[in-house]
Design a protein around this motif. Structure first.
Motif, short mmCIF file in Angstrom:
data_model
loop_
_atom_site.label_atom_id
_atom_site.label_comp_id
_atom_site.label_asym_id
_atom_site.label_seq_id
_atom_site.Cartn_x
_atom_site.Cartn_y
_atom_site.Cartn_z
N SER A 163 0.84 -1.20 0.00
CA SER A 163 0.00 0.00 0.00
C SER A 163 0.88 1.25 0.00
CB SER A 163 -0.90 0.00 1.22
OG SER A 163 -0.10 0.16 2.37
N LYS A 164 0.25 2.37 -0.31
CA LYS A 164 0.98 3.63 -0.30
C LYS A 164 1.48 3.93 1.13
CE LYS A 164 -0.02 8.31 -1.04
NZ LYS A 164 -1.11 9.24 -1.33
N GLU A 165 0.68 3.52 2.13
CA GLU A 165 1.08 3.76 3.53
C GLU A 165 2.37 3.00 3.85
OE1 GLU A 165 -2.21 3.04 2.66
OE2 GLU A 165 -2.56 5.21 2.81
N GLN A 166 2.47 1.79 3.31
CA GLN A 166 3.70 1.01 3.57
C GLN A 166 4.91 1.69 2.93
OE1 GLN A 166 1.83 -2.74 2.31
NE2 GLN A 166 2.97 -3.70 3.99
N VAL A 167 4.70 2.24 1.75
CA VAL A 167 5.79 2.95 1.07
C VAL A 167 6.20 4.17 1.91
CG1 VAL A 167 6.44 4.30 -0.97
CG2 VAL A 167 5.17 2.14 -1.22
N GLU A 168 5.21 4.87 2.43
CA GLU A 168 5.50 6.04 3.27
C GLU A 168 6.27 5.62 4.53
OE1 GLU A 168 1.57 7.59 3.80
OE2 GLU A 168 1.72 8.93 2.06
N HIS A 169 5.85 4.51 5.10
CA HIS A 169 6.50 4.01 6.32
C HIS A 169 7.97 3.65 6.06
CE1 HIS A 169 7.02 2.00 10.12
NE2 HIS A 169 7.29 0.85 9.54
N VAL A 170 8.19 2.91 5.00
CA VAL A 170 9.56 2.49 4.69
C VAL A 170 10.42 3.71 4.33
CG1 VAL A 170 10.99 1.13 3.10
CG2 VAL A 170 8.86 0.18 3.99
N ALA A 171 9.81 4.67 3.63
CA ALA A 171 10.55 5.89 3.29
C ALA A 171 10.95 6.63 4.56
CB ALA A 171 9.69 6.79 2.39
N ALA B 276 3.91 12.19 -6.12
CA ALA B 276 4.07 11.46 -7.38
C ALA B 276 5.03 10.29 -7.21
CB ALA B 276 4.57 12.40 -8.47
N GLU B 277 6.12 10.51 -6.48
CA GLU B 277 7.09 9.44 -6.24
C GLU B 277 6.46 8.29 -5.46
OE1 GLU B 277 11.43 11.70 -6.14
OE2 GLU B 277 10.06 11.94 -4.45
N LYS B 278 5.66 8.67 -4.46
CA LYS B 278 5.00 7.62 -3.67
C LYS B 278 4.16 6.72 -4.56
CE LYS B 278 4.72 10.43 0.50
NZ LYS B 278 3.80 11.29 1.27
N GLU B 279 3.42 7.35 -5.48
CA GLU B 279 2.58 6.59 -6.41
C GLU B 279 3.45 5.68 -7.28
OE1 GLU B 279 -0.58 6.46 -6.32
OE2 GLU B 279 -1.04 8.20 -5.05
N THR B 280 4.50 6.27 -7.84
CA THR B 280 5.39 5.51 -8.72
C THR B 280 6.00 4.31 -8.01
OG1 THR B 280 5.97 7.60 -9.74
CG2 THR B 280 7.38 5.73 -10.29
#
Lengths: 94, 482
Positions: free
Chosen positions: A4-12, A22-26
């Motif tokens: 999920s986008k939330e997981q990407v945010e968390h790892v970032a 835009a990067e998060k989506e990509t």
């Protein structure tokens, strides 16, 4: 979608990366396609296969407890973005 | 304060190993040194380097596991524990996750005469982090911090206990015992003041009789037994207060403020523990062959408990045996003296009394004592064979501490040899008897104790050098003829 986008945010956040929307989506999309590609492995029955600790068939690579010269303080600090009195100087931690 | 609650505690102990070099590189582990001078590309985590495991670290881990009754894994590996913190140059700590080197085990403690086994969950190897110096009074009031990576990569053992501890006393007894064992097997120098052993204490409370655990807090980086005691007492009271008011303890990491004597919350974004462990690709796994384990087992020294048992068997009191075995150095001193002087009880009295007293007064450690085990044995042999009296021996041992000279040498130099010669004493006894008619009359009238005074007078005349037993005998003979 597995990631999920939330997981990407968390790892970032854990990696101290600042991402634009835009990067998060990509990255969400790209990470998912990588996982989908690797999902082919799920078809294998790994019930009796021990988890791989290391890809190389090696073990017990040791060195003796013998002191070797260290590098100098100047060399150690050569690439430091900031330094003071022989210390690495870092911005506010918390 | 504690009311109807029961304490449940567990401890993680980090002990720096006594290797000469770091865990994955040849940098020295020597304490101190100018900042950032005991570093190299490997421990600084520069790109393109490869760590290589120090064999001695594995050996010490096996030794520790055996001393703690653990099972030594046949297969073990390192993992990366990922987190961002400036004391960690690689942004991960090389540690062990699911396949630690030692599993299970126990340490036996005794509190108020009750023996109890405290379970060990696991023992694993990892690297120490660097040292941070903050510009302000605390980390959160500092604009910048300074990092010294000399300690980075010093090998650590993390020893995790089961949540088997039920009181502050049990916790401190467990930690003292554990540190004592590490000291005995010489895997760590156990210099607490240098931070070579550090404790993380997990504490929770639960209603008495409950078998479920309450919510715990973890207070990190305590570096003395007294800090552990004070911190736990504070944390127990804090949690008891919250719970008895119907509140909930928050599961969190806390820090101990030694000056204020309180624990403080360390809650922050860092608390989102997500270490994303994965196998360390730069290190290959370990296969611990049983013959290696057996070789280490054969080299194990006598552990504190069996040493204590042996001393009890020699007739020492539980207290004396406990003090003498409290440190390996003192226990070794005792054993070496015992090899030359067989009366264990007398030896124990001297070690616990004059010897430790003088050491303490001089601020010395056992290993730096000017009086060696053979020296003490020589002194006690002089007492035993009647060359000097016990009283004179006390003066002699003081002199030995001052000058570093041997007992016999001092006795000879100062003419302290006990007078055991009947003819030499006869004259003095006559004199004392003549000048103390009242005491003589008292004795004659049946007051047995009067002889004590007369013996004292003879001792005084001879500056303590007369053999008291002989004086007593000669005086009695003299008085009976009068």
């Amino acid at each position: 979608m597995k990631i999920s986008k939330e997981q990407v945010e968390h790892v970032a956040m854990l990696a101290r990366l600042e991402l634009t929307e835009a990067e998060k989506e990509t990255y969400t999309e790209q990470l998912n396609s990588i996982l989908e590609y690797a999902a082919v492995l799920d078809k294998l029955d790994t019930k009796d296969v021990p988890p791989t600790a290391h890809p190389l068939p090696l073990h017990n690579v040791f060195r003796d407890d013998v002191v070797k010269p260290s590098i100098s303080q100047e060399e150690a600090l050569a690439n430091a973005p900031d330094q003071e009195d022989g210390f690495f100087k870092v911005p506010k931690i918390v | 304060m504690l009311g109807d609650f029961e304490v449940v505690a567990g401890v993680e102990v980090h002990a720096e190993l006594a290797t000469k070099t770091k865990i994955f590189c040849g940098c020295t582990t020597e304490f101190g040194g100018e900042q950032n001078t005991h570093v190299c590309p490997v421990c600084l985590g520069l790109p393109g380097v490869l760590p290589v495991l120090n064999r001695q670290v594995v050996e010490y881990a096996i030794k520790t596991g055996l001393a703690l009754n653990s099972e030594i894994a046949e297969f073990s590996k390192f993992d990366r524990k990922n987190y961002y913190y400036p004391d960690l140059p690689k942004n991960y700590q090389t540690s062990q996750y699911d396949l630690p080197i030692c599993l299970g085990g126990y340490v036996e403690i005794e509190v108020d005469g009750v023996k109890k086994r405290i379970g060990i969950t696991r023992v694993h190897m990892e690297e120490d982090a660097g040292k941070l110096v903050h510009s302000g009074a605390t980390i959160s009031t500092s604009d910048v911090s300074f990092v010294d990576y000399n300690r980075t990569g010093v090998p650590l053992l993390e020893i995790v206990s089961e949540p088997d501890l039920r009181s502050v006393d049990e916790t401190v007894a467990y930690l003292e015992k554990l540190v004592q064992i590490l000291d005995y097997i010489e895997v760590s120098d156990c210099r607490m003041e240098q931070g070579s052993v550090r404790f993380d204490v997990n504490v929770s409370l639960r209603p008495k009789g409950s078998d479920k655990f309450g919510i715990r807090t973890e207070t990190k980086n305590l570096n003395s037994f007294s800090s552990v005691r004070r911190c736990m007492e504070y944390e127990i009271e804090r949690q008891a207060e919250i719970l008895s008011e119907g509140g909930q303890v928050i599961q969190e990491t806390r820090t101990w403020d030694e000056g204020k004597g309180i624990t403080l919350s360390l809650r922050s974004k860092e608390e989102a523990h997500d270490y994303r462990y994965f196998p360390e690709p730069d290190l290959v796994p370990m296969v611990i062959e049983r013959k290696w384990v057996e070789r280490v087992r054969e080299s194990m020294p006598e552990l504190p408990d069996s040493r204590r048992q042996r001393l009890l068997g020699l007739g020492l009191s539980a207290y004396d045996a406990g003090v003498i075995t409290s440190s390996r150095d003192l226990a070794e001193f005792f054993d070496q003296a015992l090899a030359k002087f067989k009366d264990a009880k007398t030896l124990a009295n001297w070690v616990m009394g004059d010897f430790l007293g003088l050491l303490k007064a001089k601020g010395l450690l056992v290993q730096s004592s000017p009086v060696k085990p053979e020296g003490l044995a020589e002194l006690l042999t002089l007492v035993e064979n009647g060359t000097i009296s016990g009283k004179i021996a006390k003066t002699v041992i003081g002199e030995m501490f001052e000058t570093g000279k041997g007992a016999a040498e001092i006795v000879k130099e100062k003419g302290l040899v006990q007078i055991s010669d009947t003819s030499a004493l006869a004259g003095i006894i006559d004199e004392v008897v003549n000048s103390n008619p009242q005491s003589v009359a008292d004795f004659k009238a049946g007051k047995e104790r009067a002889i004590g005074f007369l013996v004292g007078q003879v001792m005084k005349e001879t500056k303590g050098q007369a053999n008291p037993g002989l004086v007593n005998k000669l005086l009695k003979e003299k008085l009976e003829t009068m």
